[in-house]
Design a protein around this motif. Structure first.
Motif, PDB file in Angstrom:
ATOM      1  N   LEU A 200      24.211  33.474  45.609  1.00 34.54           N
ATOM      2  CA  LEU A 200      23.350  34.183  44.665  1.00 34.54           C
ATOM      3  C   LEU A 200      24.015  34.320  43.303  1.00 34.54           C
ATOM      4  O   LEU A 200      23.386  34.096  42.269  1.00 34.54           O
ATOM      5  CB  LEU A 200      22.997  35.572  45.212  1.00 34.54           C
ATOM      6  N   LEU A 201      25.296  34.691  43.290  1.00 31.26           N
ATOM      7  CA  LEU A 201      25.999  35.004  42.054  1.00 31.26           C
ATOM      8  C   LEU A 201      26.898  33.873  41.558  1.00 31.26           C
ATOM      9  O   LEU A 201      27.688  34.073  40.625  1.00 31.26           O
ATOM     10  CB  LEU A 201      26.809  36.293  42.232  1.00 31.26           C
ATOM     11  N   GLU A 202      26.785  32.703  42.193  1.00 27.31           N
ATOM     12  CA  GLU A 202      27.541  31.506  41.782  1.00 27.31           C
ATOM     13  C   GLU A 202      29.048  31.767  41.758  1.00 27.31           C
ATOM     14  O   GLU A 202      29.728  31.492  40.779  1.00 27.31           O
ATOM     15  CB  GLU A 202      27.056  31.016  40.420  1.00 27.31           C
ATOM     16  N   LEU A 203      29.556  32.290  42.848  1.00 33.28           N
ATOM     17  CA  LEU A 203      30.978  32.610  42.961  1.00 33.28           C
ATOM     18  C   LEU A 203      31.662  31.601  43.865  1.00 33.28           C
ATOM     19  O   LEU A 203      31.067  31.104  44.824  1.00 33.28           O
ATOM     20  CB  LEU A 203      31.139  34.026  43.525  1.00 33.28           C
ATOM     21  N   GLY A 204      32.937  31.320  43.586  1.00 36.40           N
ATOM     22  CA  GLY A 204      33.691  30.383  44.398  1.00 36.40           C
ATOM     23  C   GLY A 204      34.261  31.019  45.654  1.00 36.40           C
ATOM     24  O   GLY A 204      34.170  32.227  45.857  1.00 36.40           O
ATOM     25  N   GLU A 205      34.839  30.179  46.484  1.00 45.11           N
ATOM     26  CA  GLU A 205      35.525  30.655  47.688  1.00 45.11           C
ATOM     27  C   GLU A 205      36.739  31.481  47.278  1.00 45.11           C
ATOM     28  O   GLU A 205      37.347  31.241  46.238  1.00 45.11           O
ATOM     29  CB  GLU A 205      36.005  29.466  48.531  1.00 45.11           C
ATOM     30  N   ALA A 206      37.082  32.461  48.091  1.00 40.15           N
ATOM     31  CA  ALA A 206      38.273  33.278  47.860  1.00 40.15           C
ATOM     32  C   ALA A 206      39.082  33.316  49.142  1.00 40.15           C
ATOM     33  O   ALA A 206      38.514  33.224  50.238  1.00 40.15           O
ATOM     34  CB  ALA A 206      37.885  34.693  47.448  1.00 40.15           C
ATOM     35  N   PRO A 207      40.416  33.438  49.057  1.00 40.74           N
ATOM     36  CA  PRO A 207      41.213  33.566  50.273  1.00 40.74           C
ATOM     37  C   PRO A 207      40.769  34.782  51.078  1.00 40.74           C
ATOM     38  O   PRO A 207      40.475  35.832  50.510  1.00 40.74           O
ATOM     39  CB  PRO A 207      42.645  33.758  49.756  1.00 40.74           C
ATOM     40  N   SER A 208      40.704  34.631  52.374  1.00 42.06           N
ATOM     41  CA  SER A 208      40.323  35.723  53.274  1.00 42.06           C
ATOM     42  C   SER A 208      41.407  35.913  54.314  1.00 42.06           C
ATOM     43  O   SER A 208      42.201  35.010  54.568  1.00 42.06           O
ATOM     44  CB  SER A 208      38.985  35.394  53.950  1.00 42.06           C
ATOM     45  N   TRP A 209      41.451  37.083  54.916  1.00 45.69           N
ATOM     46  CA  TRP A 209      42.470  37.364  55.933  1.00 45.69           C
ATOM     47  C   TRP A 209      41.960  38.425  56.889  1.00 45.69           C
ATOM     48  O   TRP A 209      41.043  39.180  56.571  1.00 45.69           O
ATOM     49  CB  TRP A 209      43.769  37.813  55.275  1.00 45.69           C
ATOM     50  N   GLY A 210      42.580  38.464  58.036  1.00 40.91           N
ATOM     51  CA  GLY A 210      42.260  39.487  59.032  1.00 40.91           C
ATOM     52  C   GLY A 210      40.765  39.602  59.270  1.00 40.91           C
ATOM     53  O   GLY A 210      40.080  38.598  59.408  1.00 40.91           O
ATOM     54  N   PRO A 211      40.247  40.828  59.271  1.00 38.40           N
ATOM     55  CA  PRO A 211      38.822  41.030  59.561  1.00 38.40           C
ATOM     56  C   PRO A 211      37.915  40.824  58.345  1.00 38.40           C
ATOM     57  O   PRO A 211      36.717  41.056  58.420  1.00 38.40           O
ATOM     58  CB  PRO A 211      38.772  42.493  60.009  1.00 38.40           C
ATOM     59  N   PHE A 212      38.481  40.386  57.205  1.00 45.04           N
ATOM     60  CA  PHE A 212      37.726  40.311  55.955  1.00 45.04           C
ATOM     61  C   PHE A 212      37.369  38.887  55.557  1.00 45.04           C
ATOM     62  O   PHE A 212      38.190  37.975  55.669  1.00 45.04           O
ATOM     63  CB  PHE A 212      38.521  40.944  54.809  1.00 45.04           C
ATOM     64  N   VAL A 213      36.146  38.730  55.051  1.00 44.39           N
ATOM     65  CA  VAL A 213      35.753  37.522  54.330  1.00 44.39           C
ATOM     66  C   VAL A 213      35.540  37.989  52.901  1.00 44.39           C
ATOM     67  O   VAL A 213      34.688  38.843  52.637  1.00 44.39           O
ATOM     68  CB  VAL A 213      34.478  36.878  54.910  1.00 44.39           C
ATOM     69  N   ASN A 214      36.348  37.463  51.995  1.00 49.71           N
ATOM     70  CA  ASN A 214      36.411  37.966  50.632  1.00 49.71           C
ATOM     71  C   ASN A 214      35.588  37.139  49.655  1.00 49.71           C
ATOM     72  O   ASN A 214      35.504  35.918  49.766  1.00 49.71           O
ATOM     73  CB  ASN A 214      37.858  37.988  50.146  1.00 49.71           C
ATOM     74  N   VAL A 215      35.038  37.842  48.686  1.00 57.04           N
ATOM     75  CA  VAL A 215      34.380  37.240  47.540  1.00 57.04           C
ATOM     76  C   VAL A 215      35.052  37.843  46.325  1.00 57.04           C
ATOM     77  O   VAL A 215      35.202  39.068  46.236  1.00 57.04           O
ATOM     78  CB  VAL A 215      32.864  37.537  47.539  1.00 57.04           C
ATOM     79  N   GLN A 216      35.467  36.981  45.389  1.00 61.43           N
ATOM     80  CA  GLN A 216      36.187  37.485  44.228  1.00 61.43           C
ATOM     81  C   GLN A 216      35.302  37.461  42.987  1.00 61.43           C
ATOM     82  O   GLN A 216      34.666  36.458  42.670  1.00 61.43           O
ATOM     83  CB  GLN A 216      37.441  36.657  43.973  1.00 61.43           C
ATOM     84  N   LEU A 217      35.290  38.600  42.287  1.00 62.27           N
ATOM     85  CA  LEU A 217      34.585  38.740  41.019  1.00 62.27           C
ATOM     86  C   LEU A 217      35.601  38.609  39.885  1.00 62.27           C
ATOM     87  O   LEU A 217      36.792  38.380  40.130  1.00 62.27           O
ATOM     88  CB  LEU A 217      33.893  40.106  40.956  1.00 62.27           C
ATOM     89  N   GLU A 218      35.161  38.808  38.659  1.00 64.20           N
ATOM     90  CA  GLU A 218      36.075  38.764  37.518  1.00 64.20           C
ATOM     91  C   GLU A 218      37.191  39.790  37.655  1.00 64.20           C
ATOM     92  O   GLU A 218      37.023  40.814  38.316  1.00 64.20           O
ATOM     93  CB  GLU A 218      35.317  39.042  36.221  1.00 64.20           C
ATOM     94  N   HIS A 219      38.305  39.504  37.012  1.00 60.36           N
ATOM     95  CA  HIS A 219      39.461  40.404  36.950  1.00 60.36           C
ATOM     96  C   HIS A 219      40.058  40.678  38.327  1.00 60.36           C
ATOM     97  O   HIS A 219      40.661  41.728  38.540  1.00 60.36           O
ATOM     98  CB  HIS A 219      39.106  41.706  36.230  1.00 60.36           C
ATOM     99  N   GLY A 220      39.853  39.764  39.276  1.00 63.35           N
ATOM    100  CA  GLY A 220      40.465  39.902  40.591  1.00 63.35           C
ATOM    101  C   GLY A 220      39.808  40.890  41.520  1.00 63.35           C
ATOM    102  O   GLY A 220      40.325  41.171  42.598  1.00 63.35           O
ATOM    103  N   VAL A 221      38.664  41.444  41.149  1.00 68.75           N
ATOM    104  CA  VAL A 221      37.972  42.415  42.000  1.00 68.75           C
ATOM    105  C   VAL A 221      37.464  41.697  43.252  1.00 68.75           C
ATOM    106  O   VAL A 221      36.852  40.639  43.177  1.00 68.75           O
ATOM    107  CB  VAL A 221      36.795  43.079  41.256  1.00 68.75           C
ATOM    108  N   LEU A 222      37.754  42.282  44.421  1.00 71.06           N
ATOM    109  CA  LEU A 222      37.327  41.686  45.690  1.00 71.06           C
ATOM    110  C   LEU A 222      36.233  42.501  46.357  1.00 71.06           C
ATOM    111  O   LEU A 222      36.295  43.725  46.413  1.00 71.06           O
ATOM    112  CB  LEU A 222      38.500  41.618  46.678  1.00 71.06           C
TER     113      LEU A 222
END
Length: 124
Positions: free
Chosen positions: A25-47
């Motif tokens: 929806l927001l045209e965001l790239g893949e982000a590293p994920s770990w443990g129980p989390f699937v991460n999406v990264q926004l500007e300024h490193g916000v996850l």
């Protein structure tokens, strides 16, 4: 150091589906994920960290500030995807956007049932 927002955990029924929904929806790239989390990264490193808690999910509200061009593309994806949406948080103006605060906005629910808002101008 000034205060800045770093991350939040968003409860999901399917963490992979929720993360994919927001990435597409927001045209965001893949982000590293770990443990129980699937991460999406926004500007300024916000996850945005999507996780599947072992409890009933309570609806939360998340608002995203977009530029006009991305808003147009995201709104088109909502419409094309048949995502029910409203111009208002009370869900009384279906299938519309609003022009509040000198910009445009729309409300809809994500795959976990959270209330999502896209806006083109900040409230303050």
């Amino acid at each position: 150091m000034p205060v800045s927002f770093n991350h939040t955990i968003i409860a999901a029924k399917d963490r992979h589906a929720s993360a994919r929904f927001f990435r597409e929806l927001l045209e965001l790239g893949e982000a590293p994920s770990w443990g129980p989390f699937v991460n999406v990264q926004l500007e300024h490193g916000v996850l945005l960290q999507f996780a599947e808690p072992p409890v009933e999910i309570q609806m939360q509200h998340y608002a995203f500030l977009l530029d006009d061009e991305l808003f147009d593309r995201a709104y088109a994806r909502l419409v094309e995807g048949g995502v029910e949406h409203w111009a208002d948080p009370q869900m009384k103006r279906p299938g519309e956007t609003n022009t509040e605060h000198g910009g445009r906005g729309v409300y809809f629910k994500d795959p976990a049932g959270h209330a999502i808002e896209l806006i083109t101008r900040p409230y303050l």
